[in-house]
Design a protein around this motif. Structure first.
Motif, PDB file in Angstrom:
ATOM      1  N   ALA A 109      -5.443   8.080 -12.248  1.00  0.00           N
ATOM      2  CA  ALA A 109      -5.286   6.626 -12.178  1.00  0.00           C
ATOM      3  C   ALA A 109      -5.608   6.087 -10.792  1.00  0.00           C
ATOM      4  O   ALA A 109      -6.137   4.971 -10.651  1.00  0.00           O
ATOM      5  N   ALA A 110      -5.302   6.839  -9.752  1.00  0.00           N
ATOM      6  CA  ALA A 110      -5.532   6.351  -8.386  1.00  0.00           C
ATOM      7  C   ALA A 110      -7.015   6.175  -8.067  1.00  0.00           C
ATOM      8  O   ALA A 110      -7.375   5.496  -7.100  1.00  0.00           O
ATOM      9  N   VAL A 166       2.944   0.134  -3.988  1.00  0.00           N
ATOM     10  CA  VAL A 166       3.338  -1.237  -3.684  1.00  0.00           C
ATOM     11  C   VAL A 166       2.077  -2.062  -3.459  1.00  0.00           C
ATOM     12  O   VAL A 166       1.284  -1.766  -2.561  1.00  0.00           O
ATOM     13  N   TYR A 167       1.888  -3.096  -4.286  1.00  0.00           N
ATOM     14  CA  TYR A 167       0.711  -3.944  -4.130  1.00  0.00           C
ATOM     15  C   TYR A 167       0.988  -5.154  -3.255  1.00  0.00           C
ATOM     16  O   TYR A 167       0.095  -5.654  -2.584  1.00  0.00           O
ATOM     17  N   GLY A 221       0.791  -1.225   0.000  1.00  0.00           N
ATOM     18  CA  GLY A 221       0.000   0.000   0.000  1.00  0.00           C
ATOM     19  C   GLY A 221       0.824   1.276   0.000  1.00  0.00           C
ATOM     20  O   GLY A 221       0.273   2.363  -0.124  1.00  0.00           O
ATOM     21  N   GLN A 222       2.139   1.169   0.130  1.00  0.00           N
ATOM     22  CA  GLN A 222       2.991   2.358   0.195  1.00  0.00           C
ATOM     23  C   GLN A 222       3.158   2.985  -1.192  1.00  0.00           C
ATOM     24  O   GLN A 222       3.267   2.286  -2.200  1.00  0.00           O
ATOM     25  N   VAL A 224       9.057  -7.578  -4.887  1.00  0.00           N
ATOM     26  CA  VAL A 224       8.008  -6.580  -4.666  1.00  0.00           C
ATOM     27  C   VAL A 224       7.171  -6.456  -5.939  1.00  0.00           C
ATOM     28  O   VAL A 224       7.704  -6.436  -7.051  1.00  0.00           O
ATOM     29  N   GLN A 225       5.866  -6.361  -5.766  1.00  0.00           N
ATOM     30  CA  GLN A 225       4.920  -6.137  -6.862  1.00  0.00           C
ATOM     31  C   GLN A 225       4.380  -4.720  -6.721  1.00  0.00           C
ATOM     32  O   GLN A 225       3.828  -4.357  -5.684  1.00  0.00           O
ATOM     33  N   MET A 226       4.551  -3.913  -7.766  1.00  0.00           N
ATOM     34  CA  MET A 226       4.076  -2.533  -7.690  1.00  0.00           C
ATOM     35  C   MET A 226       3.322  -2.168  -8.959  1.00  0.00           C
ATOM     36  O   MET A 226       3.430  -2.835  -9.997  1.00  0.00           O
ATOM     37  N   LEU A 227       2.549  -1.092  -8.865  1.00  0.00           N
ATOM     38  CA  LEU A 227       1.734  -0.636  -9.991  1.00  0.00           C
ATOM     39  C   LEU A 227       1.980   0.848 -10.223  1.00  0.00           C
ATOM     40  O   LEU A 227       1.523   1.686  -9.440  1.00  0.00           O
ATOM     41  N   PRO A 228       2.685   1.228 -11.285  1.00  0.00           N
ATOM     42  CA  PRO A 228       2.824   2.644 -11.637  1.00  0.00           C
ATOM     43  C   PRO A 228       1.477   3.184 -12.123  1.00  0.00           C
ATOM     44  O   PRO A 228       0.694   2.449 -12.747  1.00  0.00           O
ATOM     45  N   PRO A 229       1.180   4.432 -11.861  1.00  0.00           N
ATOM     46  CA  PRO A 229      -0.136   4.978 -12.250  1.00  0.00           C
ATOM     47  C   PRO A 229      -0.371   4.933 -13.757  1.00  0.00           C
ATOM     48  O   PRO A 229      -1.511   4.768 -14.199  1.00  0.00           O
TER      49      PRO A 229
END
Length: 314
Positions: A300-301, A203-204, A51-52, A221-226
């Motif tokens: 996107a958020a 960070v997902y 969530g960060q 780490v799994q993350m999602l760019p906007p």
């Protein structure tokens, strides 16, 4: 009076049957980025949590790097030694070594001068009959040997001032380049033990805990760019011909304060059956075309992967 009533009823009926804007069912989707290292090692540092929000360039995680640090130090020392050897063979002998040869040359010059003087006296004595031919030959041989030694030491002084041969210098330069490449390789491996975010995002999930062994290439780490958030929706065949990349749409989602504007980026060229998760009372066609649209990075958020949405044209 009856005519006015009929007109009023007609207007009311027309108002009640006004059609709503056509919309299509879809869902939000995220193209996740999985952060991993090309090297194996124990997870020593995990700087993020689920969530960060991450900024570009922020440290995400680090693996234990004792071996890589030592390998880099060794490569740096080998490079230093190779450069020192190149400088040594490029500069000739040291001044004290040249001075030794110069002193030997000065001694040889003095001996040669003495031998030449002795030869001149013996030649005069031989002409006067005072010495034998053998003694004259000895004096001449000594003078020749002394002169040859002077020439030898003169050349040695000149050679001592010269650098090594071009082939030796070239070979040593190659050694320096190889050592430099080893330093760069060791530095790269060390840098790979510390992973940073190449772009901003959320960070997902984190897939390892500190102390666990991480194989090379395994995501930590799994993350999602906007900019990787998109909307997929499905339209019937009569509509798809009017949709092209760049056309603007509005995305409605439950709980959103306002509709989210988006831009179509992809229109499928192949038809497919209506996905079972898409329910629409207004869609009669069995075959639909998939369309993708992306919101602005700032919006996107507002969308979450897997979230059902409705899309309509702007």
């Amino acid at each position: 009076m009856l005519g006015a009533w009929i007109v009023a009823l007609g207007l009311a009926a027309g108002g009640c049957t006004r059609e709503r804007p056509v919309s299509w069912q879809g869902y939000a989707e995220g193209e996740f980025v999985y952060l991993a290292s090309s090297q194996s090692g124990t997870l020593a540092q995990l700087s993020v949590h689920r969530g960060q929000e991450l900024a570009a360039g922020a440290t995400v995680f680090a693996l234990e790097s004792t071996y890589e640090t030592a390998a880099l130090a060794q490569a740096v020392q080998q490079l230093s030694a190779a450069r020192a050897q190149l400088a040594d063979i490029s500069s000739g002998k040291r001044p004290p070594e040249v001075n030794v040869t110069k002193a030997q040359l000065a001694q040889a010059v003095a001996n040669a001068r003495k031998a030449a003087q002795q030869l001149a006296r013996d030649e005069a004595q031989y002409r006067a009959g005072g010495i034998a031919k053998a003694q004259l030959d000895d004096s001449r041989a000594l003078a020749d040997a002394s002169a040859a030694q002077v020439r030898e030491l003169t050349n040695q002084v000149a050679v001592a001032r010269l650098p090594a041969r071009a082939q030796q210098i070239g070979a040593q330069k190659a050694q320096v380049e190889a050592a430099q490449a080893s330093v760069e390789e060791a530095q790269w491996k060390l840098d790979q033990k510390r992973v940073v975010a190449a772009q901003a995002g959320i960070v997902y999930d984190t897939l390892y805990r500190i102390g666990e062994w991480v194989q090379a290439g395994n995501p930590v780490v799994q993350m999602l760019p906007p900019q990787n958030v998109k909307v997929r929706f499905f339209v019937p065949e009569p509509v798809v011909g009017g949709l092209v990349a760049g056309r603007k749409v509005m995305v409605h989602c439950d709980g959103c304060a306002a509709d989210v504007p988006a831009t179509i980026t992809y229109v499928s060229r192949e038809a497919e059956y209506t996905p079972p998760v898409i329910y629409s009372n207004e869609t009669r066609a069995k075959l639909v075309f998939m369309v993708e649209a992306r919101p602005a990075v700032a919006d996107a958020a507002k969308l979450h992967p897997g979230q059902p949405v409705e899309v309509r044209l702007r």
